[in-house]
Structure formats: structure tokens, C-alpha cells
Scaffold this motif. Sequence first.
Motif, short mmCIF file in Angstrom:
data_model
loop_
_atom_site.label_atom_id
_atom_site.label_comp_id
_atom_site.label_asym_id
_atom_site.label_seq_id
_atom_site.Cartn_x
_atom_site.Cartn_y
_atom_site.Cartn_z
N ARG A 144 -48.07 -23.23 -15.51
CA ARG A 144 -46.88 -22.41 -15.68
C ARG A 144 -46.55 -21.75 -14.34
NH1 ARG A 144 -44.09 -21.45 -20.55
NH2 ARG A 144 -42.80 -20.23 -19.12
N HIS B 97 -52.37 -6.26 -14.90
CA HIS B 97 -52.10 -7.26 -13.87
C HIS B 97 -50.63 -7.68 -13.84
CE1 HIS B 97 -53.23 -9.46 -17.55
NE2 HIS B 97 -52.50 -10.47 -17.11
N ARG C 182 -44.15 -10.79 -14.37
CA ARG C 182 -44.55 -10.28 -15.68
C ARG C 182 -45.62 -9.23 -15.47
NH1 ARG C 182 -47.53 -13.14 -19.63
NH2 ARG C 182 -47.55 -14.91 -18.19
N ARG D 43 -40.05 -17.85 -15.58
CA ARG D 43 -40.53 -16.47 -15.52
C ARG D 43 -40.86 -16.10 -14.08
NH1 ARG D 43 -44.02 -17.60 -20.68
NH2 ARG D 43 -45.72 -17.81 -19.20
N HIS E 218 -48.17 -10.88 -13.16
CA HIS E 218 -47.97 -12.32 -12.96
C HIS E 218 -46.79 -12.53 -12.02
CE1 HIS E 218 -50.40 -14.18 -16.28
NE2 HIS E 218 -50.36 -12.94 -16.74
N ASP F 128 -45.74 -18.87 -13.54
CA ASP F 128 -46.28 -17.53 -13.28
C ASP F 128 -47.77 -17.45 -13.63
OD1 ASP F 128 -46.10 -17.69 -16.01
OD2 ASP F 128 -45.20 -15.72 -16.29
N CYS F 129 -48.47 -18.55 -13.42
CA CYS F 129 -49.91 -18.58 -13.74
C CYS F 129 -50.70 -17.65 -12.81
CB CYS F 129 -50.42 -20.01 -13.63
SG CYS F 129 -52.11 -20.22 -14.21
N HIS G 186 -57.90 -12.49 -17.11
CA HIS G 186 -56.97 -13.45 -16.51
C HIS G 186 -57.73 -14.26 -15.46
CE1 HIS G 186 -53.36 -15.26 -14.86
NE2 HIS G 186 -53.94 -15.09 -13.68
N THR G 187 -57.43 -15.54 -15.39
CA THR G 187 -58.04 -16.40 -14.37
C THR G 187 -56.96 -17.06 -13.53
OG1 THR G 187 -60.05 -16.90 -15.63
CG2 THR G 187 -59.38 -18.51 -13.98
N ASN H 294 -48.38 -7.11 -17.12
CA ASN H 294 -49.19 -7.16 -18.34
C ASN H 294 -50.15 -5.99 -18.44
OD1 ASN H 294 -48.07 -9.52 -19.25
ND2 ASN H 294 -50.01 -10.63 -19.40
#
Lengths: 271, 157
Positions: free
Chosen positions: B115, B101, B80, B77, B103, B117-118, B88-89, B82
Motif C-alpha cells: 500500500r 504513528h 494517516r 492515501r 503513515h 502508505d505502508c 506497526h512494521t 494513527n
Amino acid sequence: MIDTIERDFREKVCESLRLVPEGYERFRVFTPFALDDGDHLSIILKHDDSDGDRWVLSDEGHTYMHLTYDLEERSLSSGTRQKIIGKALTVHGLQDRNGELLIPVEQGRYGDALYSFIQALLRISDVTLLSRERVHAAFVEDLKAFLVDHIPERHRTFDWHHPRLDPDGTYSVDCYINSDVKQPTAVFGLITDAKVSVATISLMKFEQWGLGIRSIGVFEDQESISRSALARFTDVCDRMFSSLAANRDRLEAHISELLPPSPERGSQAAS
Amino acid sequence: MDILTDREIQELIAEPKQLPTDFGLVALKTRRGSRFAGIDFATTAGNKYFIFLRQSLYNPLAFSAGLGYHLSTRDFRLKRYNGKFHEHTNPLEHETFYDFHIHMATERYQLRGNREDCYAERAGQRFGSLKDAFYCLMDDCNVVLPGPPEQRSLFRT
């Protein structure tokens, strides 16, 4: 010392747990629990009069939506994934209302409901982490069981390697078929690009050693293999099956051609 | 596990991507409490990508529009977009927020085992709906719908 640690634990968890109004009879529940991409669980506490007068915690469809970033939606409806999801819902008392997961708050026990809800959502979200490994493991088990059923014990060796030329098993074979009367055959279960590449190298080595071993490649899912890896394997493999499930009859027929006449096979295969 | 460097990630994001069909006209399908749409496509250079749209039936602010890249071994990914429906952290930055937000894949989070795209950043005022999120994705990731600009329609909702 213990008191300090305990207090720190409590503060860390409790400070991250907040309830914020978000409309009429609706609150967003913030928790410290996050998924593998840093997104926290999406939890709403809301009044729900669709099934009596009650309060529920809801994910408003987020859990399944998040799973489909990685998985086909239909894959959640069958096999291991469906079982894991179903069990998580049942064990923790959740309801699946058209994709919205929710849990009713019984007798004012908001904390208990939240605790169960979080556990269930995290368990369900883990389906993405476990799925590939489990699917791979299931394929390996299925292929081995199939070969045990269709090849007499004395004609098959699992995890075979050439005893003299390859004593360390660098070029091993998932199953080696030695029919006595025909050329031996190496069977490879193929799951990933890496496994396909290793099988390709092994077959090239056998060719280099002049072993005269024929080969069968059974893919877990041929479409998941990259074109380049598949092309290289195609050059060296004698017979390929795109998947086990769709080719059981063909694979059985092919294996039977490699083995001595059937009377012996019938009794052996039953053992 | 394939690790893409930040440079490789930026090159993929910047690569021109002409969608083969008018993705904007693809109706979102309803399943399991969400509306879905997705498309796989390849660029002239042969790189394979996918775009997906998701939106909860129960909360219009719960949406995601994403661009991914098909690695030979897995899907990666890249970005993204969202909605605002959970906190989100960013674990490395010890930063938590509740906002729309974006990603984005980073090398450092892959190396950490997260991940790809964390990491995410607040979107600010850039979008507040799935439609606008998709517009942002197109702008940021060099995605172009087919046909003349005036005929490029957005997805049916």
C-alpha cells in the motif's frame, strides 16, 4: 538442516508473539501478523463478564475500522463482502458484538482461540483486496447473462473483432449485435477508465474504417469513471447506460429496437 | 496501477487546501463499533481530496485521521495519523514499533507492491488523541478550516 529451519521458523513466530499487561484483567497480544499497510492485527485478551464469566480475545473494533479506510461502511452489509465476513465469523467461531469482533476462550484453550481469531481477522481484512476484482467479475457475468437472455444467439457474438481488418483482435468488442435488418451494434461493458479508453479507441477505429457500427456503452458505475475518459467516450458512443442494475428495462427496450420482429427473438432467447 | 513519485506526493501534501465547510463541526457518526466522519473536497486547482476520521468505541487510543487524494482510478492515501493500538512494521526497514504513528505515502513502497502508505514513523509527542491528530494533519498537509481562526471549532465528540 530441517531442524535448523524449523527452529528458525519457531523463533521468528514465537519471538514476535508477546502478551503485555494493559490494565486490569486486560492484556495486549502482539503477533507478527500485519495488514497490507504494515499495521499489525489489534488483539486484546480481556476478562469479559457481560456474557458469563469468561476470557475473550477482542479486536476492539479495529478490523471493521480498518476496512472503512477503503470501503464504504454500508458496503460491508450486503453482497459478496457480507458473505465473506459472515462466513469467516461462522467458520472460526467469532462473535460480532456491535462492531467489536471477539472470540471466547473455551476451556482454557488460549492458543486455539488465538489461532482461530487471527485466521478470521486476516480473512475479513482480505475483503478489500478481493472486492474490486469480484465486483468487476460479477458485472461482466451479469452483463453477459443479460445479453444472452435478450439477444438471439445468431444475432450476437461475444468478444467480436473484424475478421479482415483486425484479425488479431486489437479492437475487440464485448458483444457484437448483427440484426440483419439494421446497422450492427457494438456493446461495451465499462468497468474502469482504461476500459473506457480502449472502447473509445475501438469506436474511433471503426469510424475510420467506415464500418457503420453503432454502439452501446454499459457502465458498471459511471460515477467511478474520470471526467476526461467519460468525455472522450461520450463523443463517439451512440447510447450509454450509467449502470446495468438501474437500466435493465431501458437497455432491453433499446436492444429490441435493434433486432428483427419479436417472434424469432422469443424462441431464440429461450434457448 | 498509478504510481506517484515522492515529488508528486510532496506537492499534493503541500498544496493549500481550504475545506468548504467547517469540518470541525461535523459530528462523528457511530457505526459498527467506530465513530466516523469524512469529507470530499476539491482545491482551486481542481485536485480532489478526502479527509477521514475514525475512532473505536472500545478504545479511545484506537483512532486514525487521514488525508487522501482521489486518483481517477482509485483513492490514494497520502498521510494517516494513527493512535497507539497495534504494532506497526516497515517491511523495507525491518523496523517494528508500538506507538502513535504517522503513515505516509512513498514511491518506494508503491514500487514494492505495498500500500502506498505502508511506511510509518513514530509520532513522538505530537499527538495522543484523535483531536490532536487532526490538528497535526492540518498543520502538515496545509489544510485550513473556513472562517476566521478564532471561530474554527474542532469536531464535536
